[in-house]
Design a protein around this motif. Structure first.
Motif, short mmCIF file in Angstrom:
data_model
loop_
_atom_site.label_atom_id
_atom_site.label_comp_id
_atom_site.label_asym_id
_atom_site.label_seq_id
_atom_site.Cartn_x
_atom_site.Cartn_y
_atom_site.Cartn_z
N VAL A 48 1.75 -3.25 10.80
CA VAL A 48 2.14 -4.66 10.85
C VAL A 48 2.02 -5.25 9.46
O VAL A 48 1.03 -5.03 8.75
CB VAL A 48 1.28 -5.43 11.87
N PRO B 215 1.01 -7.70 6.92
CA PRO B 215 -0.06 -8.71 6.95
C PRO B 215 0.42 -10.12 6.60
O PRO B 215 -0.21 -11.10 6.98
CB PRO B 215 -1.07 -8.20 5.91
N GLU C 283 3.40 -11.11 10.75
CA GLU C 283 3.09 -10.19 11.84
C GLU C 283 4.23 -9.99 12.84
O GLU C 283 4.06 -9.31 13.83
CB GLU C 283 1.83 -10.64 12.56
#
Length: 141
Positions: free
Chosen positions: A92, A94, A97
């Motif tokens: 994912v 950061p 997301e």
């Protein structure tokens, strides 16, 4: 008689070429058997609320489980299709997301369905089927 055999040979050759060409269009992430059942009410998954995700064991290089809403989930293979032969994982982003990214090739994928949003990958992330009965979530292919 010779013409019939020549035509049959040519048709077989054309069919073989078509089959081989179709194989090149397949997602390069290897196939693997996935059949996982998760109790969503267990302590490990208590925080899996709509809009959140968890990394779980399974698939080729792990699975990202994303809860879209109270009843819908997506389960995406973490192997980057562009880097599949190296086993490179996506994670994912950061900073946003809603996307998964491959730090090696810079491909990005939408978290809800694994579709490519940028980068060199020509293939989306491999997606696994999900079935949720209100308590147990089954992830399978």
């Amino acid at each position: 008689m010779k013409n019939t055999k020549l035509v049959q040979f040519l048709l077989f050759g054309v069919a073989l070429l078509i089959l081989l060409q179709c194989k090149d269009d397949q997602n390069p992430v290897p196939e693997t058997n996935v059949n996982i059942t998760i109790d969503i009410n267990s302590a490990e998954f208590n925080d899996l609320v709509p809009g959140s995700y968890k990394y779980i064991t399974g698939g080729v290089s792990g699975i990202l489980l994303y809860r879209k809403n109270f009843s819908d989930f997506s389960a995406l293979e973490r192997t980057c299709p562009y880097e599949a032969e190296y086993g490179t994982r996506v994670s994912v982003d950061p900073e946003n997301e809603l996307y998964l990214q491959c730090d090696t090739c810079q491909s990005r994928f939408y978290i809800e369905n694994g579709m490519v949003t940028q980068g060199p990958s020509e293939f989306p992330l491999k997606s696994y089927n999900t079935n949720f009965d209100g308590r147990y979530l089954r992830i399978y292919n």
